[in-house]
Design a protein around this motif. Structure first.
Motif, short mmCIF file in Angstrom:
data_model
loop_
_atom_site.label_atom_id
_atom_site.label_comp_id
_atom_site.label_asym_id
_atom_site.label_seq_id
_atom_site.Cartn_x
_atom_site.Cartn_y
_atom_site.Cartn_z
N VAL A 80 0.78 -1.30 -0.02
CA VAL A 80 0.03 0.07 0.06
C VAL A 80 0.78 1.26 -0.02
CG1 VAL A 80 -1.88 1.15 1.16
CG2 VAL A 80 -1.48 -1.28 1.46
N TRP A 81 0.63 2.17 -0.87
CA TRP A 81 1.26 3.34 -0.92
C TRP A 81 0.25 4.55 -1.27
CZ3 TRP A 81 2.51 6.46 -5.53
CH2 TRP A 81 3.48 7.59 -5.41
N VAL A 82 0.61 5.71 -0.41
CA VAL A 82 -0.29 6.89 -0.79
C VAL A 82 0.65 8.15 -1.36
CG1 VAL A 82 -1.17 8.74 0.55
CG2 VAL A 82 -1.51 6.43 1.48
N ASP A 83 0.23 8.35 -2.62
CA ASP A 83 0.80 9.28 -3.56
C ASP A 83 0.96 10.70 -2.69
OD1 ASP A 83 1.80 10.98 -5.18
OD2 ASP A 83 0.86 9.99 -6.99
N PRO A 84 1.90 11.33 -2.37
CA PRO A 84 1.75 12.45 -1.74
C PRO A 84 1.44 13.62 -2.52
CG PRO A 84 4.20 11.62 -1.90
CD PRO A 84 2.99 10.62 -2.33
N GLU A 85 1.81 13.40 -3.82
CA GLU A 85 1.36 14.51 -4.71
C GLU A 85 -0.36 14.45 -4.76
OE1 GLU A 85 3.56 16.49 -6.59
OE2 GLU A 85 5.01 15.62 -4.93
N ARG A 86 -0.97 13.26 -4.77
CA ARG A 86 -2.41 13.62 -4.78
C ARG A 86 -3.04 13.94 -3.55
NH1 ARG A 86 -5.12 10.54 -9.34
NH2 ARG A 86 -3.35 10.33 -10.86
N ASP A 97 -6.38 1.35 11.17
CA ASP A 97 -5.04 0.76 11.60
C ASP A 97 -3.89 0.53 10.43
OD1 ASP A 97 -5.98 -0.09 13.88
OD2 ASP A 97 -7.11 -1.95 13.19
N SER A 98 -4.36 1.07 9.29
CA SER A 98 -3.62 0.96 8.02
C SER A 98 -2.96 2.27 7.67
CB SER A 98 -4.18 0.44 6.94
OG SER A 98 -4.70 -0.95 7.37
N PHE A 99 -3.91 3.44 7.97
CA PHE A 99 -3.29 4.79 7.43
C PHE A 99 -3.04 5.62 8.75
CE2 PHE A 99 -5.57 2.99 4.20
CZ PHE A 99 -4.92 2.92 2.94
N ARG A 100 -1.93 6.63 8.60
CA ARG A 100 -1.61 7.47 9.63
C ARG A 100 -1.89 9.00 8.88
NH1 ARG A 100 3.71 6.40 9.95
NH2 ARG A 100 3.45 4.63 11.01
N LEU A 101 -2.34 9.75 9.86
CA LEU A 101 -2.58 11.11 9.18
C LEU A 101 -1.55 12.16 9.92
CD1 LEU A 101 -6.40 11.55 9.36
CD2 LEU A 101 -4.97 10.81 7.49
N SER A 102 -0.99 12.94 9.03
CA SER A 102 0.14 14.02 9.32
C SER A 102 -0.46 14.96 10.35
CB SER A 102 0.80 14.55 8.16
OG SER A 102 1.27 15.79 8.79
N GLY A 105 -2.32 16.94 7.76
CA GLY A 105 -3.22 16.02 7.62
C GLY A 105 -3.44 15.31 6.29
N THR A 106 -2.44 14.98 5.68
CA THR A 106 -2.32 14.06 4.71
C THR A 106 -1.90 12.67 5.12
OG1 THR A 106 -0.09 14.71 4.37
CG2 THR A 106 -1.55 15.69 2.91
N SER A 107 -1.99 11.76 4.35
CA SER A 107 -2.06 10.34 4.77
C SER A 107 -0.96 9.79 4.37
CB SER A 107 -3.38 9.53 4.23
OG SER A 107 -3.43 8.16 4.45
N SER A 108 -0.36 8.75 4.96
CA SER A 108 0.52 7.85 4.55
C SER A 108 0.20 6.57 5.06
CB SER A 108 2.06 8.12 4.91
OG SER A 108 2.14 8.24 6.59
#
Ligand code: SF4
Length: 68
Positions: free
Chosen positions: A3-9, A22-27, A31-34
């Motif tokens: 799983v990868w979150v595109d930081p540009e999008r 459990d799978s995504f963390r917000l900054s 507030g962006t996700s990774s």
């Protein structure tokens, strides 16, 4: 499964972390996700379903899933 979150999008809509907390963390900063882990071979089936649902629900189509 990877799983990868595109930081540009990613625009920080937070839907992914609501659907699969459990799978995504917000900054804390913007507030962006990774993804908590980009390689998640041991995720239980129900959590894999949550990740797939999050990817489908992301308005920016920022979540990239690759199997294998
Ligand atoms: S749903 Fe998409 S745009 Fe929103 S925080 Fe998650 S990855 Fe980013």
């Amino acid at each position: 499964m990877k799983v990868w979150v595109d930081p540009e999008r990613c625009q920080g809509h937070t839907l992914c972390s609501i659907i699969a907390p459990d799978s995504f963390r917000l900054s804390d900063i913007d507030g962006t996700s990774s993804a908590v882990s980009e390689v998640v071979p041991a995720l239980p089936a129900d959590q894999q379903d949550q990740v797939r649902e999050a990817a489908r629900s992301c308005p920016e189509q920022a979540i990239v899933i690759t199997d294998g």
